[in-house]
Design a protein around this motif. Structure first.
Motif, PDB file in Angstrom:
ATOM      1  N   ARG A  50       1.296  17.461   5.972  1.00 51.67           N
ATOM      2  CA  ARG A  50       1.909  17.059   4.705  1.00 51.67           C
ATOM      3  C   ARG A  50       1.071  15.951   4.061  1.00 51.67           C
ATOM      4  N   ARG A  51       0.980  15.998   2.743  1.00 50.38           N
ATOM      5  CA  ARG A  51       0.121  15.066   2.028  1.00 50.38           C
ATOM      6  C   ARG A  51       0.504  13.610   2.303  1.00 50.38           C
ATOM      7  N   ALA A  52       1.792  13.320   2.407  1.00 46.29           N
ATOM      8  CA  ALA A  52       2.223  11.935   2.635  1.00 46.29           C
ATOM      9  C   ALA A  52       1.655  11.399   3.941  1.00 46.29           C
ATOM     10  N   HIS A  53       1.600  12.234   4.968  1.00 46.03           N
ATOM     11  CA  HIS A  53       1.036  11.786   6.252  1.00 46.03           C
ATOM     12  C   HIS A  53      -0.465  11.574   6.137  1.00 46.03           C
ATOM     13  N   LEU A  54      -1.140  12.491   5.457  1.00 39.79           N
ATOM     14  CA  LEU A  54      -2.587  12.363   5.310  1.00 39.79           C
ATOM     15  C   LEU A  54      -2.950  11.116   4.512  1.00 39.79           C
TER      16      LEU A  54
END
Length: 239
Positions: free
Chosen positions: A72-76
Motif C-alpha cells: 500500500r502506498r501509505a506504507h511505502l
C-alpha cells in the motif's frame, strides 16, 4: 503479521482475505507470502485486503533472482529505504538527502534487467494459457494423484484441506523420507524431502521430515501413474 497464501508443504490455501479483515480491525499490517500461490491462483491484492504481497519469479517460470513486492502506498511512503544507490535519490546536499518517490526509493542501483525481461515473458506465457484453464487442469491432476496415492498401503498423506494447490506431502510408515526420496530418484522420479523450511509444521505433525510431490498444468496422468508405480516398487524394497 505475516502469513503464507499457499503452504509450500501442504498446499493449503489459507483464508487470506479473512485474516486481512481481522488484522485491519486491530490495526495490524499484514504481509502475505504469495510465492506458492502465484503459479496457481490469479492474485487480486484489492480483494485480499492485505498490506504487502510478495512473490518469487522462478515459481512463475521466470529467471531466478526475480520477484515482486506490492505494498500500500501509505506504507511505502512511511518506510525508509534499505539500500543506497542510483535512481533512489532525488537530490543530495551536504545538509541531507531527499529520496525519490516509491517505488524508486527502494530500487537502488542497476536492476536485474535481463531477469525481469524474462519475468515479463513468463507472465505473458501464463496469461496466454489462462489461470482458469491452469487451475482446472491442476485440480484434475491433484484428484488423480491423491486417489492413486491413497491406494498405496502404509502411505500417509499429510494435509488434506478442501482448498489446496497441487502439492501433496506424504510419508510411508517405517521409511525415512530421505531414503525414499533417494530411491525414487533412482527410479527417475523427482520429489522433495526434508522439513521444507517449515520446522514448526513438522513439530505440529510430530514428524522429522516429509516427502512432497508437486504438480503443475504441464504434468500428465501418465506421469502420476509412473510416480505411484515407482513408490509401490520402492516400498516393497524397503519393507
Amino acid at each position: 503479521a505475516a502469513v503464507t497464501h499457499v503452504s509450500n508443504v501442504l498446499g493449503t490455501i489459507n483464508p487470506v482475505a479473512q485474516l486481512a479483515r481481522e488484522c485491519r480491525k486491530r490495526g495490524i499490517p499484514l504481509l502475505v507470502d504469495g510465492s506458492q500461490a502465484a503459479p496457481h491462483l490469479r492474485i487480486d491484492v484489492r480483494a485480499l485486503g492485505c498490506d504487502f504481497y510478495a512473490l518469487t519469479g522462478h515459481k512463475l517460470f521466470a529467471p531466478t533472482g526475480t520477484g515482486m513486492l506490492w505494498a500500500r502506498r501509505a506504507h511505502l511512503d512511511a518506510m525508509p529505504p534499505f539500500f543506497g544507490g542510483g535512481e533512489m535519490i532525488r537530490e543530495v546536499r551536504f545538509e541531507g538527502t531527499t529520496f525519490a518517490d516509491p517505488p524508486h526509493k527502494f530500487e537502488a542501483g542497476t536492476p536485474n534487467i535481463a531477469g525481469f525481461v524474462g519475468f515479463g515473458a513468463a507472465l505473458d506465457y501464463i496469461e496466454s494459457i489462462g489461470f482458469e484453464r491452469m487451475a482446472a487442469r491442476e485440480h484434475e491432476l491433484l484428484l488423480h494423484a491423491t486417489t492413486a496415492m491413497r491406494s498405496i498401503p502404509g502411505l500417509r498423506i499429510i494435509g488434506e484441506a478442501r482448498d489446496k494447490a497441487p502439492v501433496i506431502a506424504f510419508l510411508i510408515d517405517g521409511v525415512h523420507a530421505h531414503d525414499l526420496a533417494t530411491l525414487l530418484d533412482h527410479e527417475g522420479i523427482a520429489v522433495r524431502s526434508g522439513h521444507h523450511c517449515a520446522h514448526p509444521l513438522m513439530q505440529f505433525f510430530g514428524v522429522a521430515a516429509t516427502l512432497r510431490v508437486s504438480l503443475a498444468f504441464y504434468n500428465t496422468h501418465a506421469e502420476i501413474d509412473a510416480f505411484v508405480a515407482a513408490v509401490q516398487r520402492v516400498r516393497k524394497l524397503l519393507a
